[in-house]
Design a protein around this motif. Structure first.
Motif, PDB file in Angstrom:
ATOM      1  N   GLN A 241      36.690  17.871   7.847  1.00  0.00           N
ATOM      2  CA  GLN A 241      36.394  16.716   8.701  1.00  0.00           C
ATOM      3  C   GLN A 241      37.271  15.526   8.296  1.00  0.00           C
ATOM      4  O   GLN A 241      37.771  14.787   9.151  1.00  0.00           O
ATOM      5  N   ALA A 242      37.459  15.339   6.993  1.00  0.00           N
ATOM      6  CA  ALA A 242      38.280  14.228   6.507  1.00  0.00           C
ATOM      7  C   ALA A 242      39.729  14.388   6.955  1.00  0.00           C
ATOM      8  O   ALA A 242      40.392  13.407   7.327  1.00  0.00           O
ATOM      9  N   GLU A 243      40.227  15.624   6.947  1.00  0.00           N
ATOM     10  CA  GLU A 243      41.592  15.871   7.418  1.00  0.00           C
ATOM     11  C   GLU A 243      41.719  15.524   8.899  1.00  0.00           C
ATOM     12  O   GLU A 243      42.711  14.929   9.324  1.00  0.00           O
ATOM     13  N   GLU A 244      40.707  15.890   9.685  1.00  0.00           N
ATOM     14  CA  GLU A 244      40.727  15.559  11.117  1.00  0.00           C
ATOM     15  C   GLU A 244      40.704  14.049  11.326  1.00  0.00           C
ATOM     16  O   GLU A 244      41.443  13.515  12.156  1.00  0.00           O
ATOM     17  N   VAL A 245      39.840  13.375  10.574  1.00  0.00           N
ATOM     18  CA  VAL A 245      39.749  11.915  10.695  1.00  0.00           C
ATOM     19  C   VAL A 245      41.093  11.281  10.332  1.00  0.00           C
ATOM     20  O   VAL A 245      41.593  10.389  11.035  1.00  0.00           O
ATOM     21  N   ALA A 246      41.693  11.737   9.233  1.00  0.00           N
ATOM     22  CA  ALA A 246      42.981  11.174   8.803  1.00  0.00           C
ATOM     23  C   ALA A 246      44.044  11.375   9.880  1.00  0.00           C
ATOM     24  O   ALA A 246      44.831  10.462  10.176  1.00  0.00           O
ATOM     25  N   GLN A 247      44.055  12.558  10.482  1.00  0.00           N
ATOM     26  CA  GLN A 247      45.022  12.830  11.548  1.00  0.00           C
ATOM     27  C   GLN A 247      44.800  11.874  12.723  1.00  0.00           C
ATOM     28  O   GLN A 247      45.745  11.313  13.274  1.00  0.00           O
TER      29      GLN A 247
ATOM     30  N   MET B  16      53.532  15.378  15.827  1.00  0.00           N
ATOM     31  CA  MET B  16      52.707  14.798  14.769  1.00  0.00           C
ATOM     32  C   MET B  16      52.442  15.860  13.714  1.00  0.00           C
ATOM     33  O   MET B  16      52.062  16.962  14.039  1.00  0.00           O
ATOM     34  N   ARG B  17      52.660  15.509  12.457  1.00  0.00           N
ATOM     35  CA  ARG B  17      52.477  16.482  11.383  1.00  0.00           C
ATOM     36  C   ARG B  17      51.018  16.596  10.986  1.00  0.00           C
ATOM     37  O   ARG B  17      50.224  15.716  11.238  1.00  0.00           O
ATOM     38  N   THR B  18      50.707  17.697  10.316  1.00  0.00           N
ATOM     39  CA  THR B  18      49.378  17.869   9.741  1.00  0.00           C
ATOM     40  C   THR B  18      49.274  16.989   8.512  1.00  0.00           C
ATOM     41  O   THR B  18      50.232  16.844   7.764  1.00  0.00           O
ATOM     42  N   VAL B  19      48.115  16.421   8.293  1.00  0.00           N
ATOM     43  CA  VAL B  19      47.925  15.542   7.145  1.00  0.00           C
ATOM     44  C   VAL B  19      48.076  16.341   5.861  1.00  0.00           C
ATOM     45  O   VAL B  19      47.467  17.386   5.692  1.00  0.00           O
ATOM     46  N   ARG B  20      48.917  15.841   4.960  1.00  0.00           N
ATOM     47  CA  ARG B  20      49.051  16.471   3.648  1.00  0.00           C
ATOM     48  C   ARG B  20      48.025  15.852   2.730  1.00  0.00           C
ATOM     49  O   ARG B  20      47.979  14.636   2.584  1.00  0.00           O
ATOM     50  N   THR B  21      47.205  16.690   2.127  1.00  0.00           N
ATOM     51  CA  THR B  21      46.158  16.164   1.258  1.00  0.00           C
ATOM     52  C   THR B  21      46.530  16.245  -0.205  1.00  0.00           C
ATOM     53  O   THR B  21      45.898  15.621  -1.035  1.00  0.00           O
ATOM     54  N   GLU B  22      47.528  17.033  -0.558  1.00  0.00           N
ATOM     55  CA  GLU B  22      48.024  17.044  -1.936  1.00  0.00           C
ATOM     56  C   GLU B  22      49.303  16.230  -1.933  1.00  0.00           C
ATOM     57  O   GLU B  22      50.277  16.595  -1.316  1.00  0.00           O
TER      58      GLU B  22
ATOM     59  N   PRO C 290      50.323   4.667  -2.603  1.00  0.00           N
ATOM     60  CA  PRO C 290      50.449   3.229  -2.747  1.00  0.00           C
ATOM     61  C   PRO C 290      49.388   2.656  -3.670  1.00  0.00           C
ATOM     62  O   PRO C 290      48.339   3.230  -3.865  1.00  0.00           O
ATOM     63  N   ASP C 291      49.700   1.517  -4.264  1.00  0.00           N
ATOM     64  CA  ASP C 291      48.728   0.760  -5.047  1.00  0.00           C
ATOM     65  C   ASP C 291      47.695   0.208  -4.099  1.00  0.00           C
ATOM     66  O   ASP C 291      47.874   0.233  -2.883  1.00  0.00           O
TER      67      ASP C 291
ATOM     68  N   LEU D 231      50.796   6.310   3.619  1.00  0.00           N
ATOM     69  CA  LEU D 231      49.384   6.081   3.949  1.00  0.00           C
ATOM     70  C   LEU D 231      48.525   7.325   4.145  1.00  0.00           C
ATOM     71  O   LEU D 231      47.293   7.224   4.114  1.00  0.00           O
ATOM     72  N   ALA D 232      49.123   8.488   4.360  1.00  0.00           N
ATOM     73  CA  ALA D 232      48.312   9.680   4.635  1.00  0.00           C
ATOM     74  C   ALA D 232      47.327   9.959   3.507  1.00  0.00           C
ATOM     75  O   ALA D 232      46.151  10.259   3.750  1.00  0.00           O
ATOM     76  N   GLY D 233      47.785   9.850   2.275  1.00  0.00           N
ATOM     77  CA  GLY D 233      46.911  10.119   1.127  1.00  0.00           C
ATOM     78  C   GLY D 233      45.738   9.162   1.018  1.00  0.00           C
ATOM     79  O   GLY D 233      44.574   9.593   0.935  1.00  0.00           O
ATOM     80  N   PRO D 234      45.993   7.850   1.006  1.00  0.00           N
ATOM     81  CA  PRO D 234      44.875   6.902   0.922  1.00  0.00           C
ATOM     82  C   PRO D 234      43.898   7.017   2.098  1.00  0.00           C
ATOM     83  O   PRO D 234      42.689   6.892   1.915  1.00  0.00           O
TER      84      PRO D 234
END
Length: 199
Positions: free
Chosen positions: A61-67, A1-7, A14-15, A44-47
């Motif tokens: 914390q947001a990165e952890e939640v997204a993961q 599983m990859r780390t969430v990309r935030t940029e 997506p719209d 979906l990672a970004g949204p």
């Protein structure tokens, strides 16, 4: 599983409606197909991160939640039922629920620490003063935001409260990146001057 990309590349953002083929991707993910999950991740990672950032307020914390949400999507894709709503709504509901759980968990931990502090006889931090200061600063920021142009206000709000990068803001507002950078710079200068922040 990859780390969430935030940029993210705005082309991968997506719209508000389902990206094309999202339901089919979920069906393939339910069968354990990793390439489908890679594509779904990119969409979906970004949204998911943006929603989590708005709810929990803390980037880490947001990165952890997204993961966690992306792992949950991988594990539970077979539970998605297209007759009950869109694929994007299903995923974002999952993200919102997990974000709220994270906030509640953090609040419960804070409450426990305060109870222990009171029981041990320590004087707790002056929460009333902190609350008043936070509210006054919030009102001041809102007042200063009101002095910006609509585009400046939208750009600053998306970037600093929504967690979006400049290219993403440009994509969301359908404005050239150069214009967004200029409006952001001008808006931040006006905010700084309004709030009396030292250079």
């Amino acid at each position: 599983m990859r780390t969430v990309r935030t940029e993210r590349d705005p082309a991968g953002t997506p719209d508000p409606e389902d990206p094309p083929g999202l339901e089919d991707l979920l069906a393939q993910v339910a069968l354990g197909r990793e390439p489908a999950f890679e594509r779904l991740y990119d969409l979906l990672a970004g949204p998911i991160f943006g929603l989590a950032r708005r709810v929990v307020r803390d980037r880490a914390q947001a990165e952890e939640v997204a993961q966690e949400v992306l792992v949950e999507v991988w594990r539970t894709a077979s539970r998605y039922d297209r007759t009950r709503g869109s694929a994007l709504a299903w995923v974002m509901t999952m993200a919102h629920r997990r974000s709220v759980d994270r906030v509640r968990s953090a609040q419960a931990a804070t409450d426990r620490e305060e109870r222990v502090s009171r029981m041990s006889g320590e004087i707790p931090y002056d929460q009333v003063s902190e609350t008043v200061t936070t509210r006054l600063e919030g009102e001041r920021v809102r007042r200063c935001l009101g002095g910006l142009t609509d585009l400046q206000k939208q750009a600053v709000t998306l970037a600093y409260y929504g967690g979006y990068s400049y290219p993403e803001v440009a994509g969301l507002l359908k404005v050239p990146l150069g214009t967004i950078k200029t409006r952001m710079r001008d808006g931040l200068v006006r905010l700084r001057d309004c709030m009396g922040v030292e250079r």
